[in-house]
Design a protein around this motif. Structure first.
Motif, mmCIF file in Angstrom:
data_model
loop_
_atom_site.group_PDB
_atom_site.id
_atom_site.type_symbol
_atom_site.label_atom_id
_atom_site.label_comp_id
_atom_site.label_asym_id
_atom_site.label_seq_id
_atom_site.Cartn_x
_atom_site.Cartn_y
_atom_site.Cartn_z
ATOM 1 N N PHE A 5 33.541 39.722 33.652
ATOM 2 C CA PHE A 5 34.095 40.689 34.613
ATOM 3 C C PHE A 5 35.504 41.022 34.150
ATOM 4 C CE2 PHE A 5 36.186 41.320 38.927
ATOM 5 C CZ PHE A 5 35.826 42.652 38.968
ATOM 6 N N SER A 6 35.648 42.207 33.531
ATOM 7 C CA SER A 6 36.920 42.500 32.867
ATOM 8 C C SER A 6 37.759 43.544 33.567
ATOM 9 C CB SER A 6 36.646 42.960 31.427
ATOM 10 O OG SER A 6 35.873 44.152 31.459
ATOM 11 N N GLY A 7 37.296 44.114 34.658
ATOM 12 C CA GLY A 7 38.122 45.140 35.281
ATOM 13 C C GLY A 7 37.535 45.668 36.570
ATOM 14 N N LYS A 8 38.304 46.481 37.260
ATOM 15 C CA LYS A 8 37.832 47.083 38.500
ATOM 16 C C LYS A 8 38.583 48.391 38.731
ATOM 17 C CE LYS A 8 41.061 44.388 41.291
ATOM 18 N NZ LYS A 8 41.191 43.348 42.321
ATOM 19 N N VAL A 9 37.978 49.240 39.508
ATOM 20 C CA VAL A 9 38.642 50.485 39.875
ATOM 21 C C VAL A 9 39.325 50.298 41.209
ATOM 22 C CG1 VAL A 9 37.047 51.904 38.567
ATOM 23 C CG2 VAL A 9 36.527 51.351 40.945
ATOM 24 N N SER A 10 39.752 51.391 41.829
ATOM 25 C CA SER A 10 40.506 51.309 43.086
ATOM 26 C C SER A 10 39.765 50.510 44.143
ATOM 27 C CB SER A 10 40.773 52.717 43.624
ATOM 28 O OG SER A 10 41.307 52.641 44.925
ATOM 29 N N ILE A 11 40.468 49.541 44.734
ATOM 30 C CA ILE A 11 39.864 48.737 45.792
ATOM 31 C C ILE A 11 39.601 49.600 47.011
ATOM 32 C CG2 ILE A 11 40.248 46.789 47.361
ATOM 33 C CD1 ILE A 11 41.815 45.444 45.213
ATOM 34 N N SER B 73 43.954 43.394 52.117
ATOM 35 C CA SER B 73 45.234 42.766 51.779
ATOM 36 C C SER B 73 45.651 43.120 50.348
ATOM 37 C CB SER B 73 45.122 41.248 51.938
ATOM 38 O OG SER B 73 46.254 40.600 51.410
ATOM 39 N N ASP B 74 44.702 43.021 49.407
ATOM 40 C CA ASP B 74 44.999 43.322 48.004
ATOM 41 C C ASP B 74 45.369 44.790 47.818
ATOM 42 O OD1 ASP B 74 44.450 40.711 47.364
ATOM 43 O OD2 ASP B 74 42.393 41.111 46.695
ATOM 44 N N GLN B 75 44.647 45.656 48.514
ATOM 45 C CA GLN B 75 44.899 47.086 48.371
ATOM 46 C C GLN B 75 46.294 47.464 48.845
ATOM 47 O OE1 GLN B 75 43.533 49.504 46.926
ATOM 48 N NE2 GLN B 75 44.461 51.328 47.859
ATOM 49 N N LEU B 76 46.740 46.877 49.940
ATOM 50 C CA LEU B 76 48.022 47.254 50.533
ATOM 51 C C LEU B 76 49.183 46.391 50.061
ATOM 52 C CD1 LEU B 76 46.852 47.909 54.211
ATOM 53 C CD2 LEU B 76 47.256 49.590 52.408
ATOM 54 N N GLY B 77 48.869 45.272 49.423
ATOM 55 C CA GLY B 77 49.926 44.386 48.954
ATOM 56 C C GLY B 77 50.628 43.637 50.073
ATOM 57 N N ILE B 78 49.868 43.306 51.107
ATOM 58 C CA ILE B 78 50.416 42.545 52.228
ATOM 59 C C ILE B 78 49.568 41.300 52.434
ATOM 60 C CG2 ILE B 78 51.345 44.589 53.362
ATOM 61 C CD1 ILE B 78 48.965 44.604 55.203
ATOM 62 N N SER B 79 50.032 40.408 53.286
ATOM 63 C CA SER B 79 49.316 39.149 53.480
ATOM 64 C C SER B 79 48.016 39.346 54.244
ATOM 65 C CB SER B 79 50.202 38.144 54.232
ATOM 66 O OG SER B 79 50.348 38.534 55.579
#
Length: 326
Positions: A16-22, A50-56
């Motif tokens: 699994f080497s990559g991903k597009v927009s969450i 959480s990952d998409q927005l960069g918050i907890s």
């Protein structure tokens, strides 16, 4: 490679080497040669938001479960992201689902300060929230619904992810698209200080703005004023017409013909610079303001121009906001 079904990440022997927009919740699985092996749509969860927005993750959880102790901009971003991801589908929902718990949607934003024109309504909304929670009703804080949003998304579409049992709405303008859509919502709706055409699913609670305005002007009349100006709010707000009626009624009862030249319309946030000069030019001895924000602004501008309140000119505001006791 093991089969992977839509709705879960599955397992794969490939690298699994990559991903597009969450935000699209689509992940790409590649083999060791970096050749696309399979594309999978994954079920969103707290972590993906959480990952998409960069918050907890904890912050995301608070928003989706209706807790108010979150910055208004952050809350709106989380709810928007959850809707785009389809978080409400399946077992995951945009709100925490509990059996036999009623959920009421509350579109709200946090006012910037006590001079924010939404401050009074915000206090009412938070009072409703506290009282509802006392009776075991779960309050779901929805994003603010500006006119720009209303022209892009129907009210039914906006609230669909939250699986609500009711709505409490404040701040709609008479010309707003959602005002016309309220009767189409298959939920009980309670409006705060908004008047719309009667409907089976709609109830309204509001101040008696007409009587309140009448009492304010009667106070000025009792002080001996006869040339009283009216610094009104915006023309799109129904309460402004009610307060105008109260102003007219008080004058009429005193045998004074209302003079349109003494009436001025403005936003609730108006700073009073132009209004002060205008009312002084009209030689009024007192001004009734339809909200405390405009009253404070007017008093400040009178002071700048060398007039003292109430020695030289009287000013009465409406709302009894914290500004009135400052």
């Amino acid at each position: 490679m093991l089969p992977v079904e839509e709705g879960n990440t599955g397992e794969c022997s490939c690298k699994f080497s990559g991903k597009v927009s969450i935000a699209q919740t689509r992940f790409l699985l590649y083999n060791s040669k970096k050749e696309l092996c399979i594309q999978v749509k994954c079920k969103p969860n707290l972590q993906t938001i959480s990952d998409q927005l960069g918050i907890s993750r904890a912050t995301v959880s608070k928003v989706l479960n209706g807790y108010p102790q979150v910055n208004a901009d952050t809350r709106e971003a989380v709810l928007k992201c959850a809707r785009e991801m389809g978080y409400h589908q399946g077992r995951n929902a945009a709100v925490k689902m509990e059996p036999d718990v009623k959920r009421v949607g509350l579109p709200s934003r946090t006012p910037c300060n006590e001079r924010d024109d939404f401050y009074g309504d915000y206090q009412v909304m938070m009072g409703f929230r506290d009282e509802a929670q006392r009776f075991g009703i779960q309050i779901i804080l929805l994003p603010n619904i500006p006119t720009s949003t209303q022209t892009q998304t129907s009210l039914e579409t906006l609230i669909a992810p939250y699986r609500l049992d009711g709505l409490l709405i404040s701040g709609l303008r008479m010309s707003d698209p959602y005002s016309e859509q309220l009767t189409k919502v298959k939920l009980p709706v309670v409006l705060w200080d908004i008047k719309v055409a009667p409907a089976a699913n709609i109830s309204s609670v509001s101040y008696d703005s007409l009587r309140g305005a009448q009492m304010a002007v009667e106070h000025l009349l009792a002080l001996g004023h006869r040339r009283i100006g009216f610094f009104n709010g915006p023309r799109y707000a129904q309460i402004c017409y009610d307060r105008l009626d109260g102003y007219h009624l008080a004058l009429a009862n005193a045998g004074i013909m209302p003079d349109p030249a003494l009436e001025r319309w403005a936003e609730f946030t108006d700073n009073g610079i132009e209004a002060a000069a205008y009312f002084l030019k009209q030689k009024v001895t007192a001004v009734f303001c339809s909200c405390d924000n405009t009253a404070v602004g007017l008093i400040r501008q009178f002071k700048v121009q060398g007039y003292k309140v109430p020695r030289d000119i009287s000013v009465v505001g409406y709302d009894d906001s914290p500004l009135a006791t400052a």
